[in-house]
Design a protein around this motif. Structure first.
Motif, PDB file in Angstrom:
ATOM      1  N   TRP A   1      -1.132 -78.912  -2.066  1.00  0.00           N
ATOM      2  CA  TRP A   1      -1.236 -79.346  -3.469  1.00  0.00           C
ATOM      3  C   TRP A   1      -1.997 -80.673  -3.512  1.00  0.00           C
ATOM      4  O   TRP A   1      -1.472 -81.695  -3.068  1.00  0.00           O
TER       5      TRP A   1
ATOM      6  N   ILE B   1      -2.693 -83.174  -5.717  1.00  0.00           N
ATOM      7  CA  ILE B   1      -1.994 -83.431  -6.988  1.00  0.00           C
ATOM      8  C   ILE B   1      -2.974 -83.805  -8.109  1.00  0.00           C
ATOM      9  O   ILE B   1      -3.810 -84.686  -7.943  1.00  0.00           O
TER      10      ILE B   1
ATOM     11  N   THR C   1      -5.280 -81.782  -9.179  1.00  0.00           N
ATOM     12  CA  THR C   1      -6.545 -81.047  -9.069  1.00  0.00           C
ATOM     13  C   THR C   1      -6.332 -79.543  -8.913  1.00  0.00           C
ATOM     14  O   THR C   1      -6.740 -78.750  -9.751  1.00  0.00           O
ATOM     15  N   ASP C   2      -5.673 -79.136  -7.830  1.00  0.00           N
ATOM     16  CA  ASP C   2      -5.534 -77.709  -7.528  1.00  0.00           C
ATOM     17  C   ASP C   2      -4.614 -77.568  -6.319  1.00  0.00           C
ATOM     18  O   ASP C   2      -4.206 -78.561  -5.719  1.00  0.00           O
ATOM     19  N   GLU C   3      -4.336 -76.338  -5.980  1.00  0.00           N
ATOM     20  CA  GLU C   3      -3.581 -76.057  -4.762  1.00  0.00           C
ATOM     21  C   GLU C   3      -4.419 -75.097  -3.933  1.00  0.00           C
ATOM     22  O   GLU C   3      -4.854 -74.065  -4.442  1.00  0.00           O
TER      23      GLU C   3
ATOM     24  N   LYS D   1      -4.290 -67.742  -4.431  1.00  0.00           N
ATOM     25  CA  LYS D   1      -3.643 -68.509  -5.492  1.00  0.00           C
ATOM     26  C   LYS D   1      -2.139 -68.648  -5.273  1.00  0.00           C
ATOM     27  O   LYS D   1      -1.627 -69.735  -5.214  1.00  0.00           O
ATOM     28  N   CYS D   2      -1.426 -67.510  -5.143  1.00  0.00           N
ATOM     29  CA  CYS D   2       0.033 -67.631  -5.066  1.00  0.00           C
ATOM     30  C   CYS D   2       0.524 -67.763  -3.626  1.00  0.00           C
ATOM     31  O   CYS D   2       1.522 -68.405  -3.381  1.00  0.00           O
TER      32      CYS D   2
ATOM     33  N   GLY E   1      -4.292 -74.450  -9.556  1.00  0.00           N
ATOM     34  CA  GLY E   1      -2.998 -74.381  -8.900  1.00  0.00           C
ATOM     35  C   GLY E   1      -2.275 -75.719  -8.960  1.00  0.00           C
ATOM     36  O   GLY E   1      -2.878 -76.718  -9.334  1.00  0.00           O
TER      37      GLY E   1
ATOM     38  N   VAL F   1       2.131 -70.935  -8.858  1.00  0.00           N
ATOM     39  CA  VAL F   1       3.512 -70.444  -8.756  1.00  0.00           C
ATOM     40  C   VAL F   1       4.398 -71.527  -8.161  1.00  0.00           C
ATOM     41  O   VAL F   1       3.929 -72.369  -7.393  1.00  0.00           O
TER      42      VAL F   1
END
Lengths: 282, 303
Positions: free
Chosen positions: A54, A56, A58-60, A228-229, B58, B61
């Motif tokens: 992560w 923070i 921005t994105d994961e 993504k997940c 993201g 989830v």
């Protein structure tokens, strides 16, 4: 305390642990390693697995684990390629990132003689694999490829861990001028290997797969897809019937044979649209 | 798969009452087929719109102690690009439901018209998306829902299912359900996820990239069972239960509340793709033990 997993984060697996970066090492002009204390992940991580990082605000993003120490230290090694990795590269020691995982399957390090082929930042999980395999007394032959000498990732580490190390660069500034796969055929001819492990740009992986086929060596290839997940639900990382996050990221040759219309041909973007696999490199 | 588990949602017959829920693994033909081959009675695609959409950044989830929060942001390649995936899944023999969404009735209807070309078996309207003009959710407004269903029914011959938002304002939910029925909906899926959020204590920031998200999984099952029960009382068209089905007991509970079938999504995280066969074989044992011969004997039993 560096490691600040909260009570609720320890009750569920799929929630980021927010940690402070302990150390940053500039591996090449475009690749940095980040170290965090994360015993919950480090103690169970295998070479080839990945974590969701992560960045923070921005994105994961998925990142393969490039090292995990018994002391709980976890290392990820990141090439600057887009918004999130750009942002990650701008972070300093003491800044926070979130980690969840480890996810996915891992390299099978059984057998005595292992051949590793890595291109660009794809050397990251292989170096972790080489560390584990070498501690078990395995014999490692490695071919590393990069655009230029300064971009060869974990060169000295792989020199220590390998019995035979072959280097290639596209500009000829180190090792043989050309691609890692240019040396694969002769290496396979020189000796018999129990397993071939590869990670890097997909055109390289496809070539590894094609070249190795007649040699009947078990092939393990680490694939990358839009993720993504990471828990097998969202479907963004599918290759044929497989989910790279949960069925992979390591695939055996027979599995890749099943998805030959897709492997090395196309990926999917954030929307799920097909995009051609980028032009050959490494 | 024995015929004892066969069920029907209106005129659409299903080999068993377990359906892959929208948003889960439904982006590609091969992944839809994999879930079908794992034993699902039907598979619902990811929600598709006219134009491609990347979805939210993201984290998309985050797990909670008894559920999962997600904010994917409806990523999809756009209807034109996904038709080939639907055709591939149909070619493999799957019963395919296309989930569609849009900013207004026109978009819903036009996307539905496109997916019908791929010979899908039904279309499910995802009414939990924001309304273009009002910023509210379409599925909270009986008039908007009625309009969307009516426009879609004008465009397609295949059954039209309306998937209602997770909405604990039961009076409003029932009004929306009745509006969908009056507009010609063939079935109602009850329900989507519930609005939720998770905050990281170290940074004070929301964990999901989008901020808010939807809660799914075991946490929501009793809530959705209640909604199914209430909607079943209020309408005559079939209801499909969705929310937190992990075991066959969960599924039977929904059937008793009035569902003709159940959808499974987050259950895959808990049990893997084997969840469909597990739930089916559990329902079969339950029926045998209690002397039920057909699924239809269980549906609505609690009323």
């Amino acid at each position: 305390m560096e490691n600040v997993g909260t009570e609720s984060s320890s009750r569920v697996a799929h929630r980021p642990r927010v940690l402070r970066i302990k150390r940053i090492v500039e591996e090449t002009p475009t690749i940095k390693s980040f170290y965090v204390n994360c015993p919950e992940v480090a103690s169970v991580a295998h070479p080839g697995q990945f974590v969701m990082v992560w960045v923070i605000g921005t994105d994961e993003i998925p990142m393969s684990i490039s090292g995990a120490g018994k002391d709980g230290e976890l290392r990820i090694t990141v090439e600057r390629v887009g918004d999130a990795t750009e942002r990650l590269h701008a972070l300093k020691v003491g800044d926070q990132i979130g980690i969840r995982g480890p996810y996915g399957n891992w390299f099978d390090l059984s057998g005595e003689k292992l051949l590793m082929v890595g291109g660009g930042d794809g050397v990251a999980p292989l170096a972790f694999g080489a560390e584990v395999a070498s501690s078990q007394g395995k014999e490692i032959t490695a071919i590393l490829g990069a655009k230029t000498s300064s971009e060869l990732l974990f060169r000295s580490r792989m020199e220590e861990l390998s019995t035979v190390l072959k280097l290639t660069t596209e500009d000829g500034s180190a090792g043989v001028k050309g691609l890692a796969t240019d040396l694969l055929e002769e290496t396979l001819r020189e000796r018999k290997f129990d397993s071939l492990l590869a990670c890097g740009p997909e055109p390289m992986l496809k070539k590894v797969f094609d070249i190795a086929k007649p040699y009947r060596v078990p092939v393990q290839i680490s694939l990358e897809r839009m993720m993504k997940c990471a828990i097998g639900l969202c479907g963004s990382c599918c290759v044929g019937p497989y989910r790279v996050c949960t069925d992979g990221p390591i695939f055996m040759g027979e599995q890749l044979e099943r998805v030959s219309e897709e492997f090395g041909v196309f990926k999917r973007d954030k929307c799920g649209r097909k995009v051609q696999v980028a032009a050959t490199r490494s | 798969m024995g015929s004892d588990l066969e069920t029907a949602v209106g005129r659409l017959r299903l080999r068993n009452p377990t359906i892959l829920a929208a948003g889960i693994l439904g982006l590609t033909g091969p992944s839809l087929l994999r879930v079908w081959n794992a034993g699902a009675g039907a598979v619902v695609s990811k929600s598709v719109s006219r134009e491609p959409s990347e979805g939210y950044p993201g984290p998309t989830v985050v797990q909670t102690p008894s559920g999962l929060l997600n904010a994917m942001g409806l990523p999809n390649p756009g209807v034109e690009d996904i038709l080939g995936e639907f055709r591939e899944a149909k070619k493999g023999g799957a019963t395919v439901i296309a989930s569609v969404f849009g900013g207004d009735g026109e978009e819903f209807a036009s996307v539905a018209r496109e997916v019908e070309k791929a010979k899908v078996d039904a279309v499910e309207l995802n009414l939990s998306c924001p309304h273009l003009e009002t910023l509210s959710i379409i599925g909270h407004d009986p008039d908007l829902v009625g309009g969307v269903v009516e426009r879609t029914k004008e465009e397609v011959k295949i059954p039209v299912w309306a998937k209602l938002p997770g909405n604990t304002h039961i009076q409003n939910l029932v009004e929306v359900a009745k509006a969908a029925e009056a507009a010609g909906a063939d079935a109602l899926t009850v329900s989507n996820t519930y609005p939720a959020m998770a905050i990281d204590l170290e940074t004070g920031k929301t964990i999901l990239g989008h901020g808010g998200g939807g809660l799914s999984g075991p946490a929501i099952k009793p809530i959705s069972v209640r909604l199914v029960y209430e909607v079943y009382e209020a309408v005559r068209i079939p209801v499909i239960g969705s929310g937190g089905v992990v075991t066959s007991e969960d599924a039977v509970e929904y059937l008793m509340a009035g569902a003709s079938a159940v959808q499974i999504g987050t259950g895959i995280m808990e049990r893997g793709l084997g969840v469909f066969e597990e739930v089916c074989s559990g329902i079969r044992s339950f029926m045998k033990e209690r002397g039920f011969g057909k699924i239809s004997e269980i549906i609505g039993l609690s009323h």
